[in-house]
Design a protein around this motif. Structure first.
Motif, short mmCIF file in Angstrom:
data_model
loop_
_atom_site.label_atom_id
_atom_site.label_comp_id
_atom_site.label_asym_id
_atom_site.label_seq_id
_atom_site.Cartn_x
_atom_site.Cartn_y
_atom_site.Cartn_z
N MET A 40 0.80 -1.23 0.00
CA MET A 40 0.00 0.00 0.00
C MET A 40 0.84 1.28 0.00
O MET A 40 0.55 2.21 -0.74
CB MET A 40 -0.93 0.04 1.21
N GLU A 41 1.84 1.34 0.84
CA GLU A 41 2.62 2.57 0.96
C GLU A 41 3.26 2.95 -0.37
O GLU A 41 3.20 4.11 -0.80
CB GLU A 41 3.69 2.41 2.04
N GLY A 42 3.85 1.99 -1.05
CA GLY A 42 4.44 2.26 -2.35
C GLY A 42 3.41 2.69 -3.38
O GLY A 42 3.66 3.59 -4.19
N ALA A 43 2.25 2.06 -3.35
CA ALA A 43 1.19 2.42 -4.29
C ALA A 43 0.72 3.86 -4.05
O ALA A 43 0.47 4.61 -4.99
CB ALA A 43 0.01 1.46 -4.16
N LEU A 44 0.61 4.25 -2.79
CA LEU A 44 0.20 5.62 -2.48
C LEU A 44 1.27 6.62 -2.92
O LEU A 44 0.94 7.71 -3.42
CB LEU A 44 -0.09 5.78 -0.98
N ARG A 45 2.51 6.28 -2.79
CA ARG A 45 3.60 7.17 -3.26
C ARG A 45 3.54 7.37 -4.77
O ARG A 45 3.88 8.44 -5.27
CB ARG A 45 4.95 6.59 -2.89
N ARG A 46 3.11 6.35 -5.50
CA ARG A 46 3.00 6.45 -6.97
C ARG A 46 1.73 7.17 -7.41
O ARG A 46 1.60 7.53 -8.58
CB ARG A 46 3.03 5.05 -7.59
N ALA A 47 0.81 7.40 -6.51
CA ALA A 47 -0.50 7.97 -6.87
C ALA A 47 -0.49 9.50 -6.83
O ALA A 47 -1.51 10.11 -6.54
CB ALA A 47 -1.57 7.41 -5.94
N THR A 48 0.61 10.11 -7.18
CA THR A 48 0.71 11.57 -7.12
C THR A 48 -0.14 12.26 -8.19
O THR A 48 -0.40 13.46 -8.09
CB THR A 48 2.17 12.03 -7.27
N ASP A 49 -0.58 11.53 -9.20
CA ASP A 49 -1.39 12.12 -10.26
C ASP A 49 -2.88 12.12 -9.95
O ASP A 49 -3.67 12.68 -10.71
CB ASP A 49 -1.16 11.36 -11.57
N VAL A 50 -3.29 11.53 -8.84
CA VAL A 50 -4.71 11.46 -8.48
C VAL A 50 -5.15 12.83 -7.95
O VAL A 50 -4.61 13.33 -6.98
CB VAL A 50 -4.97 10.35 -7.44
N ASP A 51 -6.11 13.43 -8.63
CA ASP A 51 -6.53 14.80 -8.33
C ASP A 51 -7.72 14.83 -7.36
O ASP A 51 -8.83 15.19 -7.74
CB ASP A 51 -6.87 15.52 -9.64
N TYR A 52 -7.47 14.40 -6.14
CA TYR A 52 -8.46 14.42 -5.06
C TYR A 52 -7.77 14.93 -3.81
O TYR A 52 -6.56 14.75 -3.66
CB TYR A 52 -9.01 13.02 -4.79
#
Length: 78
Positions: A40-52
């Motif tokens: 999860m932590e790595g996935a959240l770090r990669r989710a910088t393009d999510v506009d929320y």
């Protein structure tokens, strides 16, 4: 018996994290919920393009909605 697999969903949420929408699934599949949660932590770090304002990750059983809501991790914007 079929092997149970888990996927990691990235969710975009409102400021209060009450209204969430799945924005994508990570491409990896996990053979246990523990392995999924560890990613999860790595996935959240990669989710910088999510506009929320709030971004969460949740493990889901493949083909079913959510396994459970408690072990989610979230990142708040700005």
């Amino acid at each position: 018996m079929d092997q149970l697999l888990y996927v990691l969903a990235i969710m975009g949420c409102s400021d209060d994290a009450q209204a969430c929408r799945q924005v994508r699934l990570e491409p990896a599949r996990y053979t246990s919920q523990v392995a999924c949660q560890e990613a999860m932590e790595g996935a959240l770090r990669r989710a910088t393009d999510v506009d929320y304002p709030v971004v969460e990750a949740a493990c889901q059983r493949q083909g079913e909605r959510m396994v459970e809501r408690a072990p989610q991790r979230r990142v708040t914007g700005g």
